[in-house]
Scaffold this motif. Structure first.
Motif, PDB file in Angstrom:
ATOM      1  N   GLY A 280      -3.857  -3.873 -18.004  1.00 41.67           N
ATOM      2  CA  GLY A 280      -3.596  -3.676 -16.568  1.00 41.67           C
ATOM      3  C   GLY A 280      -4.773  -3.138 -15.768  1.00 41.67           C
ATOM      4  O   GLY A 280      -4.687  -3.038 -14.546  1.00 41.67           O
ATOM      5  N   VAL A 281      -5.866  -2.781 -16.450  1.00 45.46           N
ATOM      6  CA  VAL A 281      -7.018  -2.206 -15.735  1.00 45.46           C
ATOM      7  C   VAL A 281      -8.130  -3.248 -15.636  1.00 45.46           C
ATOM      8  O   VAL A 281      -8.447  -3.919 -16.616  1.00 45.46           O
ATOM      9  N   TRP A 282      -8.741  -3.357 -14.476  1.00 45.84           N
ATOM     10  CA  TRP A 282      -9.845  -4.295 -14.256  1.00 45.84           C
ATOM     11  C   TRP A 282     -11.129  -3.590 -14.679  1.00 45.84           C
ATOM     12  O   TRP A 282     -11.603  -2.687 -13.975  1.00 45.84           O
ATOM     13  N   ARG A 283     -11.673  -3.987 -15.825  1.00 40.21           N
ATOM     14  CA  ARG A 283     -12.915  -3.342 -16.297  1.00 40.21           C
ATOM     15  C   ARG A 283     -14.113  -4.163 -15.839  1.00 40.21           C
ATOM     16  O   ARG A 283     -14.198  -5.353 -16.122  1.00 40.21           O
TER      17      ARG A 283
ATOM     18  N   HIS B 130      -3.249   8.290  -6.279  1.00 42.96           N
ATOM     19  CA  HIS B 130      -2.388   7.203  -6.741  1.00 42.96           C
ATOM     20  C   HIS B 130      -2.986   5.888  -6.271  1.00 42.96           C
ATOM     21  O   HIS B 130      -3.523   5.810  -5.177  1.00 42.96           O
ATOM     22  N   ALA B 131      -2.891   4.894  -7.130  1.00 44.70           N
ATOM     23  CA  ALA B 131      -3.484   3.599  -6.789  1.00 44.70           C
ATOM     24  C   ALA B 131      -2.551   2.482  -7.215  1.00 44.70           C
ATOM     25  O   ALA B 131      -1.847   2.603  -8.220  1.00 44.70           O
ATOM     26  N   SER B 132      -2.568   1.399  -6.438  1.00 47.71           N
ATOM     27  CA  SER B 132      -1.787   0.237  -6.884  1.00 47.71           C
ATOM     28  C   SER B 132      -2.544  -0.464  -8.017  1.00 47.71           C
ATOM     29  O   SER B 132      -1.944  -0.985  -8.947  1.00 47.71           O
ATOM     30  N   SER B 133      -3.887  -0.478  -7.937  1.00 47.48           N
ATOM     31  CA  SER B 133      -4.704  -1.096  -8.992  1.00 47.48           C
ATOM     32  C   SER B 133      -5.958  -0.262  -9.198  1.00 47.48           C
ATOM     33  O   SER B 133      -6.441   0.380  -8.259  1.00 47.48           O
TER      34      SER B 133
ATOM     35  N   ALA C  87      -3.503   7.211 -15.897  1.00 49.08           N
ATOM     36  CA  ALA C  87      -2.285   6.827 -16.616  1.00 49.08           C
ATOM     37  C   ALA C  87      -1.389   6.014 -15.704  1.00 49.08           C
ATOM     38  O   ALA C  87      -1.453   6.132 -14.473  1.00 49.08           O
ATOM     39  N   ARG C  88      -0.564   5.185 -16.305  1.00 43.84           N
ATOM     40  CA  ARG C  88       0.433   4.412 -15.558  1.00 43.84           C
ATOM     41  C   ARG C  88       1.339   5.347 -14.779  1.00 43.84           C
ATOM     42  O   ARG C  88       1.699   6.421 -15.267  1.00 43.84           O
TER      43      ARG C  88
ATOM     44  N   ILE D 281      -4.534   8.828 -11.070  1.00 51.57           N
ATOM     45  CA  ILE D 281      -5.896   9.147 -11.518  1.00 51.57           C
ATOM     46  C   ILE D 281      -6.128  10.636 -11.309  1.00 51.57           C
ATOM     47  O   ILE D 281      -6.090  11.127 -10.175  1.00 51.57           O
ATOM     48  N   GLY D 282      -6.357  11.341 -12.406  1.00 53.45           N
ATOM     49  CA  GLY D 282      -6.564  12.788 -12.315  1.00 53.45           C
ATOM     50  C   GLY D 282      -8.011  13.082 -11.943  1.00 53.45           C
ATOM     51  O   GLY D 282      -8.946  12.552 -12.551  1.00 53.45           O
ATOM     52  N   VAL D 283      -8.207  13.899 -10.915  1.00 54.01           N
ATOM     53  CA  VAL D 283      -9.557  14.363 -10.554  1.00 54.01           C
ATOM     54  C   VAL D 283      -9.530  15.893 -10.629  1.00 54.01           C
ATOM     55  O   VAL D 283      -8.475  16.489 -10.851  1.00 54.01           O
TER      56      VAL D 283
END
Ligand SMILES: Cc1cc2nc3c(=O)[nH]c(=O)nc-3n(C[C@H](O)[C@H](O)[C@H](O)COP(=O)(O)OP(=O)(O)OC[C@H]3O[C@@H](n4cnc5c(N)ncnc54)[C@H](O)[C@@H]3O)c2cc1C
Length: 380
Positions: A266-269, A137-140, A121-122, A129-131
């Protein structure tokens, strides 16, 4: 914030992580499997996929890949052999994916095996990113989870989503292994098609797709094999005395064949998250590697996920549509009869048509202007 997080350690995820890390970016890669593993895949490495792998520094021969030079089309209508218009090879995904993850680690990627991303989620300017045991946390985010969707990020079903995939590694009887040498055999049977090809260590890979409605009702795998052997005398011969390596095949369902992602949010697929091409008509690994190279270059130049995703849709849309139409025909009796006649009467026309289902020369040359040791010129 931990820089770029790549979710998925297949060819798309690993290749993009390698390229970003080599350019000095902080990259974490999450892969849900804890070690080398098999995957449903024909394991055919096309000319284009080989060029992208060479550019990353993968030495296919050193890994044990075996050369493939001919296609043999076989079914109830007989057998036809056609020379491939380019050099190809095959190698198990277990070995290829492991080699790519090793290159990623060597490049400085933090490769975290056995970690499954559950949610995404943003979170301000970046992502959470939930694990299983917390969050990153990620910038991208580079989403490269292949055929599997992340919760909340499901792709639409595509144009042909009624196929079930199976894969089994086999040790063939010596005479049959010799007859298969340097060939990929495309086997047509009622409701589906299969690929049989040699892989490393003297083994063979049998991988097939079948319409759900054509699946036998009882013991699915033995009954399906019996059905295919009856429909295809060539496969019947090949499997005489063959030893399966696993107690049961790997299987996969609900593959959204024909889907091409057009928007990004916003996500690179990457890879199968960007476009899903029917496997025996198309070139899934080449698309995965192409998307990784394009995404990494765009990211490093400061581009956006939206622009990247639109370029992918442009690069791949027509090819994925063509391959999906071919696959839809291939699982029907009229399509199988037409392909068999075409292969017999006009083999050059068939290879030219197949070329239209692959990434275009222009798109490849824009991404890899000087493929090391390989030229795209030999494409039909
Ligand atoms: C029947 C069949 C035959 C095929 N034959 C061929 C062929 O001969 N040649 C060819 O080029 N292509 C073939 N393909 C297509 C090819 O397998 C795919 O296109 C290719 O693997 C896509 O690469 P990818 O990196 O996008 O995904 P994948 O290779 O699927 O990798 C995705 C990775 O993400 C991991 N993952 C998934 N979910 C999570 C999560 N939540 N968290 C962390 N990790 C996760 C998975 O474990 C996996 O390792 C075939 C496909 C099928 C189904």
């Amino acid at each position: 914030m931990s820089g770029v997080v790549v979710i998925g350690g297949g060819p798309a995820g690993a290749a993009s992580a390698i390229l970003l890390a080599r350019a000095g970016r902080a990259v974490t890669l999450l892969e849900r499997e804890s070690g080398p593993h098999d995957k449903v895949c024909g394991e055919f490495i096309s000319h284009e996929a080989a060029a992208y792998l060479a550019a990353l520094g993968v030495d296919l021969s050193a890994l044990g890949a075996v050369p493939i030079r001919h296609t043999r089309l076989a079914g109830r209508h007989g057998e036809t052999r056609i020379a491939l218009p380019f050099a190809a090879s095959s190698l198990s995904r277990r070995r290829l994916d492991e080699a790519l993850l090793q290159l990623a680690a060597d490049a400085g990627v933090e490769v975290r095996l056995g970690i499954r991303a559950r949610r995404m989620a943003r979170d301000g300017d970046g992502w959470r990113i939930g694990v299983d045991d917390g969050a990153l946390h990620a910038s991208s985010v580079f989403l490269a989870v292949g055929k599997h969707d992340l919760k909340g990020w499901k792709r639409p079903p595509g144009l042909q989503s009624d196929l079930v995939g199976f894969k089994m590694h086999l040790r063939l009887a010596p005479a049959e292994a010799a007859a298969l040498d340097r060939h990929v055999e495309l086997i047509l049977f009622p409701g589906g098609y299969a690929g049989l090809e040699p892989i490393e260590d003297g083994l063979a890979n049998l991988c097939l797709l079948v319409r759900r409605s054509a699946l036998p009702k009882g013991e699915v795998w033995p009954e399906l094999l019996a059905l295919i052997r009856t429909a295809c005398p060539l496969l019947d011969r090949r499997l005489e005395g063959a030893q399966p390596l696993w107690p049961k095949p790997l299987a996969i369902t609900a593959i959204p064949y024909g889907h091409v992602q057009k928007s990004a949010n916003g996500v690179w697929r990457l890879g199968d998250q960007a476009a899903v091409i029917p496997s025996f008509a198309g070139d899934g690994m080449a698309i995965a590697l192409h998307s990784a190279h394009v995404a990494a270059a765009a990211y490093l130049e400061g581009g956006t996920a939206e622009t990247y995703q639109r370029r992918m849709a442009r690069d791949l849309g027509l090819q994925v549509l063509g391959a999906t139409l071919l696959s839809q025909a291939l699982v029907r009796p009229w399509g199988q009869a037409a392909l068999t006649s075409l292969a017999r009467l006009q083999p050059r026309l068939m290879t030219a048509a197949a070329a239209r289902t692959r990434i275009s020369e222009k798109a490849l040359e824009r991404t890899l202007p000087q493929p090391r040791g390989l030229s795209f010129q030999s494409r039909p």
